[in-house]
Design an enzyme around this catalytic site. Structure first.
Site, PDB file in Angstrom:
ATOM      1  N   LYS A 126       0.822  -1.211   0.000  1.00 50.92           N
ATOM      2  CA  LYS A 126       0.000   0.000   0.000  1.00 50.92           C
ATOM      3  C   LYS A 126       0.855   1.260   0.000  1.00 50.92           C
ATOM      4  O   LYS A 126       0.513   2.264  -0.638  1.00 50.92           O
ATOM      5  CB  LYS A 126      -0.958  -0.018   1.190  1.00 50.92           C
TER       6      LYS A 126
ATOM      7  N   GLU B 189      -3.319   6.477   8.619  1.00 49.16           N
ATOM      8  CA  GLU B 189      -4.228   7.279   7.809  1.00 49.16           C
ATOM      9  C   GLU B 189      -5.303   7.898   8.699  1.00 49.16           C
ATOM     10  O   GLU B 189      -5.647   7.338   9.743  1.00 49.16           O
ATOM     11  CB  GLU B 189      -4.930   6.415   6.754  1.00 49.16           C
TER      12      GLU B 189
ATOM     13  N   HIS C 214     -14.964  -6.304   7.195  1.00 49.98           N
ATOM     14  CA  HIS C 214     -14.220  -5.642   6.118  1.00 49.98           C
ATOM     15  C   HIS C 214     -14.218  -6.460   4.833  1.00 49.98           C
ATOM     16  O   HIS C 214     -13.402  -6.212   3.942  1.00 49.98           O
ATOM     17  CB  HIS C 214     -12.777  -5.336   6.538  1.00 49.98           C
TER      18      HIS C 214
ATOM     19  N   ARG D  98      -5.878  -8.390  -9.954  1.00 47.24           N
ATOM     20  CA  ARG D  98      -6.475  -9.682 -10.324  1.00 47.24           C
ATOM     21  C   ARG D  98      -7.929  -9.463 -10.709  1.00 47.24           C
ATOM     22  O   ARG D  98      -8.454  -8.350 -10.613  1.00 47.24           O
ATOM     23  CB  ARG D  98      -6.419 -10.645  -9.132  1.00 47.24           C
TER      24      ARG D  98
END
Length: 500
Positions: A118, A202, A237, A294
């Site tokens: 990330k 974040e 999630h 993907r």
């Protein structure tokens, strides 16, 4: 240009079948690999050839890249399609496939590695001025330094694993007092799950919507987006219900997000099918989240609204063909929904419920698609993801797609295990979903297990009336009681808190 004559699908279940069906339509031979637990699986029977690659655990079979590559050499295979999960985003495997002289139906190992981190992904796309959630641009290891940065960003903040996914290595921190403990937990979980304890910070967006953009890129430098999917109905999630297009995006916002998604793909010279994920806040500001390198589980809803076969496009791109269309050629046609039918008990915190499919009858009819890998009498293995099927409906608009989904759920007969079908009925008739006024907190705000705890003989007339109202294209959602009763009726073998 390199013609593909035989494909090995390095996966199992519904995605293996889905890839093989397209391959056969293209005149391409197929090879299945399977574990000892999947010896009688449908994808094994469907393929032209099938080879057992190991024991029931993924680590003994579907993750044995060396064994899979050797099968390709033994059987004269040209290309490997990884599906999703397992080895699909393993840069080392993709590189080994190429070094063996085979075609990897997916992006380059370099793109997989870049977008698999990330932090590296954020750095790569920064030159395109893509909106980012405020936070750190590199991994943080010093707790005190991290705490100071968190104060600057402003609590609540999110600690995230750089190599993470599926909610692992992710912690929401409300205050500085609990920061150190939560950071240690996030690092520990990330190390355990991914072998990489790198974390970053974040700003926590409390009630976002999860919007993702499908992209396609070829080896000739052409990249297009295929519009968005809304994936905000989630548990732990992970997505349960997806739709295309989103109920709230304006044409201008759709175009802007699509353009940014294409730029993300450009940032890593992306080839093949991929998905760029964004968070959308309550003020309609969007932020880059990550890129999945993907084919996505929810790709059928994009296929429904565009008329494109994404697996076919993947294969054509892997052969070296240029895209046969431009961005201006792509249009949204109608609306599609997907419900992931998991072997889980929604009334017991969505815990997996493994067992035998005593009854298994798929819904049918216009606008209904079922991608699955099971049939009546089969056992749901304990070793893999508990998804049984993807139930997809398509209509001329969102209202019709919802009506078709409710009918399909009622028609879908599964007994012997608990499933997410009753939860799907609940969501699709809830006012928040019908109105489009929902986000990733839907379950937390609107769902409790007791709405599915009703006896099947109570209020049968209300059930019929509620379903009739929706199927007659009325916007008013059914009551929670009616939803619960419908759920009970369609799963007569409902059992609670069962252990095996």
């Amino acid at each position: 240009m390199r013609k593909i004559n035989k494909i090995l699908v390095a996966n199992r279940g519904e995605i293996a079948l889905r890839v093989m069906r397209t391959a056969k339509e293209m005149g391409i031979k197929t090879v299945a690999v399977y574990s000892e637990a999947d010896r009688n699986a449908l994808h094994v029977r469907f393929a032209d050839e099938a080879v057992c690659v190991g024991g029931p655990k993924s680590s003994e079979s579907y993750l044995r890249g060396d064994v899979i590559i050797q099968v390709c050499k033994d059987l004269g295979v040209d290309a490997i399609h990884p599906g999703y999960g397992f080895l699909s985003e393993n840069a080392g495997f993709a590189k080994a496939v190429q070094e063996a002289g085979l075609i990897f139906i997916g992006p380059s190992p370099e793109a997989i590695e870049l977008m698999g981190s990330k932090l590296a992904a954020k750095a790569a796309v920064a030159k395109y001025d893509i909106p980012m959630v405020p936070g750190t641009e590199e991994a943080i290891t010093d707790v005190e330094e991290a705490k100071q940065i968190a104060r600057q960003v402003g609590f609540p903040i999110l600690i995230k694993a750089s190599a993470g996914g599926g909610g692992k290595g992710m912690r929401v921190v409300e205050s500085a007092e609990v920061f150190e403990e939560q950071m240690q937990l996030a690092v520990s979980e990330a190390t355990s799950a991914f072998g990489d304890g790198s974390v970053f910070i974040e700003k926590y967006i409390g009630s976002p919507r999860h919007i993702e953009i499908q992209v396609l890129g070829d080896t000739h430098g052409n990249i297009v987006h295929l519009f968005e999917r809304e994936c905000s109905i989630q548990r732990r999630h992970q997505k349960v219900i997806e739709e295309a297009p989103s109920a709230i995006l304006t044409p201008a916002l759709r175009e802007e997000m699509g353009r940014n998604a294409v730029n993300v793909a450009k940032a890593c010279d992306y080839v093949g099918a991929g998905t760029v994920e964004f968070l959308l806040d309550e003020n309609m500001n969007f932020y880059f989240l990550e890129m999945n390198t993907r084919l996505q589980v929810e790709h059928p809803v994009t296929e429904q609204i565009t008329g494109l076969d994404l697996v076919k496009e993947q294969i054509l791109i892997a052969e070296g063909n240029a895209l046969s269309f431009r961005q201006d050629d792509l249009k949204i046609n109608g609306h599609a929904l997907e419900l992931r039918v998991y072997a889980e008990d929604p009334a017991n915190n969505f815990l997996p419920d493994i067992g035998k499919l005593e009854t298994y009858r798929r819904p049918q009819g216009l606008g209904v698609r079922v991608d699955d890998g099971f049939e009546q009498g089969m056992e749901i293995p304990i070793y893999y993801d508990p998804m049984i099927a993807k139930l997809v409906t398509f209509g001329k608009d969102r209202q019709e797609a919802i009506a078709k989904m409710l009918r399909a759920i009622a028609e879908y007969q599964i007994t012997g295990i608990e499933t997410t079908l009753p939860f799907g009925t609940y969501v699709l008739q809830h006012e928040a979903f019908v109105s489009g006024n929902f986000d990733t907190k839907f379950i937390e705000r609107h769902f409790s297990p007791d709405v599915l705890e009703r006896k099947p003989d109570e209020g049968a007339d209300e059930v019929a009336a509620a379903l009739a109202a929706v199927l007659m294209n009325k916007q008013k959602p059914a009551t929670a009681d009616a939803v619960a009763l419908t759920s009970e009726k369609q799963n007569a073998n409902w059992r609670r808190n069962r252990t095996r």
